[in-house]
Design a protein around this motif. Structure first.
Motif, PDB file in Angstrom:
ATOM      1  N   GLY A 230       0.796  -1.219   0.000  1.00 17.74           N
ATOM      2  CA  GLY A 230       0.000   0.000   0.000  1.00 17.74           C
ATOM      3  C   GLY A 230       0.828   1.267   0.000  1.00 17.74           C
ATOM      4  O   GLY A 230       0.411   2.296  -0.523  1.00 17.74           O
ATOM      5  N   GLU A 231       2.008   1.202   0.606  1.00 21.52           N
ATOM      6  CA  GLU A 231       2.898   2.363   0.660  1.00 21.52           C
ATOM      7  C   GLU A 231       4.335   1.864   0.592  1.00 21.52           C
ATOM      8  O   GLU A 231       4.602   0.677   0.819  1.00 21.52           O
ATOM      9  CB  GLU A 231       2.659   3.149   1.943  1.00 21.52           C
ATOM     10  N   PRO A 232       5.271   2.746   0.249  1.00 21.69           N
ATOM     11  CA  PRO A 232       6.670   2.315   0.150  1.00 21.69           C
ATOM     12  C   PRO A 232       7.140   1.629   1.432  1.00 21.69           C
ATOM     13  O   PRO A 232       6.743   1.994   2.535  1.00 21.69           O
ATOM     14  CB  PRO A 232       7.427   3.626  -0.088  1.00 21.69           C
ATOM     15  N   LEU A 233       7.977   0.621   1.253  1.00 21.48           N
ATOM     16  CA  LEU A 233       8.502  -0.186   2.355  1.00 21.48           C
ATOM     17  C   LEU A 233      10.017  -0.034   2.379  1.00 21.48           C
ATOM     18  O   LEU A 233      10.690  -0.375   1.409  1.00 21.48           O
ATOM     19  CB  LEU A 233       8.129  -1.655   2.143  1.00 21.48           C
TER      20      LEU A 233
ATOM     21  N   LEU B  33       7.992  -9.634   4.671  1.00 27.80           N
ATOM     22  CA  LEU B  33       7.165 -10.481   3.827  1.00 27.80           C
ATOM     23  C   LEU B  33       6.324  -9.552   2.953  1.00 27.80           C
ATOM     24  O   LEU B  33       5.477  -8.819   3.451  1.00 27.80           O
ATOM     25  CB  LEU B  33       6.278 -11.367   4.711  1.00 27.80           C
ATOM     26  N   VAL B  34       6.588  -9.574   1.662  1.00 24.34           N
ATOM     27  CA  VAL B  34       5.980  -8.623   0.721  1.00 24.34           C
ATOM     28  C   VAL B  34       4.902  -9.330  -0.087  1.00 24.34           C
ATOM     29  O   VAL B  34       5.177 -10.310  -0.786  1.00 24.34           O
ATOM     30  CB  VAL B  34       7.053  -8.021  -0.207  1.00 24.34           C
ATOM     31  N   PRO B  35       3.654  -8.836  -0.030  1.00 22.90           N
ATOM     32  CA  PRO B  35       2.568  -9.448  -0.804  1.00 22.90           C
ATOM     33  C   PRO B  35       2.729  -9.167  -2.302  1.00 22.90           C
ATOM     34  O   PRO B  35       3.352  -8.183  -2.706  1.00 22.90           O
ATOM     35  CB  PRO B  35       1.318  -8.766  -0.252  1.00 22.90           C
ATOM     36  N   THR B  36       2.146 -10.063  -3.109  1.00 21.05           N
ATOM     37  CA  THR B  36       2.202  -9.907  -4.566  1.00 21.05           C
ATOM     38  C   THR B  36       0.841  -9.619  -5.187  1.00 21.05           C
ATOM     39  O   THR B  36       0.762  -9.335  -6.375  1.00 21.05           O
ATOM     40  CB  THR B  36       2.779 -11.175  -5.230  1.00 21.05           C
ATOM     41  N   GLY B  37      -0.235  -9.751  -4.414  1.00 12.54           N
ATOM     42  CA  GLY B  37      -1.553  -9.426  -4.934  1.00 12.54           C
ATOM     43  C   GLY B  37      -2.246 -10.523  -5.707  1.00 12.54           C
ATOM     44  O   GLY B  37      -3.266 -10.272  -6.344  1.00 12.54           O
TER      45      GLY B  37
ATOM     46  N   VAL C  27      11.250  -0.375  -1.262  1.00 15.00           N
ATOM     47  CA  VAL C  27      10.431  -1.150  -2.196  1.00 15.00           C
ATOM     48  C   VAL C  27       9.200  -0.307  -2.503  1.00 15.00           C
ATOM     49  O   VAL C  27       8.509   0.163  -1.593  1.00 15.00           O
ATOM     50  CB  VAL C  27      10.002  -2.497  -1.587  1.00 15.00           C
ATOM     51  N   GLN C  28       8.918  -0.118  -3.786  1.00 19.58           N
ATOM     52  CA  GLN C  28       7.766   0.659  -4.231  1.00 19.58           C
ATOM     53  C   GLN C  28       6.661  -0.273  -4.731  1.00 19.58           C
ATOM     54  O   GLN C  28       6.932  -1.381  -5.204  1.00 19.58           O
ATOM     55  CB  GLN C  28       8.172   1.604  -5.380  1.00 19.58           C
ATOM     56  N   ARG C  29       5.431   0.195  -4.648  1.00 21.43           N
ATOM     57  CA  ARG C  29       4.308  -0.556  -5.211  1.00 21.43           C
ATOM     58  C   ARG C  29       4.560  -0.791  -6.702  1.00 21.43           C
ATOM     59  O   ARG C  29       5.045   0.092  -7.401  1.00 21.43           O
ATOM     60  CB  ARG C  29       3.000   0.213  -5.008  1.00 21.43           C
ATOM     61  N   LYS C  30       4.281  -1.982  -7.170  1.00 23.55           N
ATOM     62  CA  LYS C  30       4.439  -2.413  -8.556  1.00 23.55           C
ATOM     63  C   LYS C  30       5.886  -2.633  -8.970  1.00 23.55           C
ATOM     64  O   LYS C  30       6.172  -2.854 -10.133  1.00 23.55           O
ATOM     65  CB  LYS C  30       3.762  -1.461  -9.552  1.00 23.55           C
ATOM     66  N   GLU C  31       6.814  -2.602  -8.005  1.00 25.76           N
ATOM     67  CA  GLU C  31       8.217  -2.877  -8.327  1.00 25.76           C
ATOM     68  C   GLU C  31       8.418  -4.379  -8.471  1.00 25.76           C
ATOM     69  O   GLU C  31       7.847  -5.173  -7.724  1.00 25.76           O
ATOM     70  CB  GLU C  31       9.116  -2.343  -7.215  1.00 25.76           C
TER      71      GLU C  31
END
Length: 151
Positions: A38-41, A50-54, A110-114
């Motif tokens: 949802g926002e930069p990590l 743990l980064v979700p992929t959608g 880490v940015q969204r859609k990266e």
């Protein structure tokens, strides 16, 4: 590709803007995965997340999906995946997530859609374990870690 395995993929709600996994060249073995955050990590050196992929998927029982690092992120920033390769079993139906770690010297955002990792599908043979009272001898025998090539 009529002999190709079919893997079902389902985009999870709120991730309509996240690209589905895709190969970046015709002969690539891996499908790039995108961060569905949802926002930069920010990952400080040594941090993991743990980064979700959608998305979630369903694949035939003869397959597993392996989650592997992206070489560019590893080389340029020290970003890689823990538990590598990570395994997505054929019976798992939850969201695919990527366990990232920063082995670099600088914080990494880490940015969204990266593109954060890649997913490679592998065949899983059907195995039946057979308990026995002894094993055949080999030249190596019980020599363990670092044993081969030393005398």
């Amino acid at each position: 590709m009529s002999d190709a395995f079919q893997v079902q993929i389902m985009r999870l709600p709120g991730n309509e803007d996240i690209p589905l996994p895709q190969k970046m060249s015709e002969l690539a073995s891996g499908f790039d995965l995108y961060a569905a955050i949802g926002e930069p990590l920010t990952l400080a050196p040594g941090d993991r997340a743990l980064v979700p992929t959608g998305f979630a998927l369903a694949m035939p029982g003869a397959l597993e999906a392996q989650i592997r690092p992206r070489s560019g992120l590893a080389f340029k920033h020290g970003i890689t995946t823990l538990n590598s390769p990570g395994t997505i079993d054929a019976d798992y139906r939850g969201e695919v997530k990527v366990l990232l770690i920063n082995h670099g010297r600088e914080p990494f955002v880490v940015q969204r859609k990266e593109r954060i990792a890649q997913m490679v599908f592998q065949l899983v043979p059907s195995i039946r374990l057979l308990e026995v009272s002894s094993l055949d001898d080999t030249e190596r025998g019980a020599g363990g870690f670092g044993h081969t090539g030393t005398k």
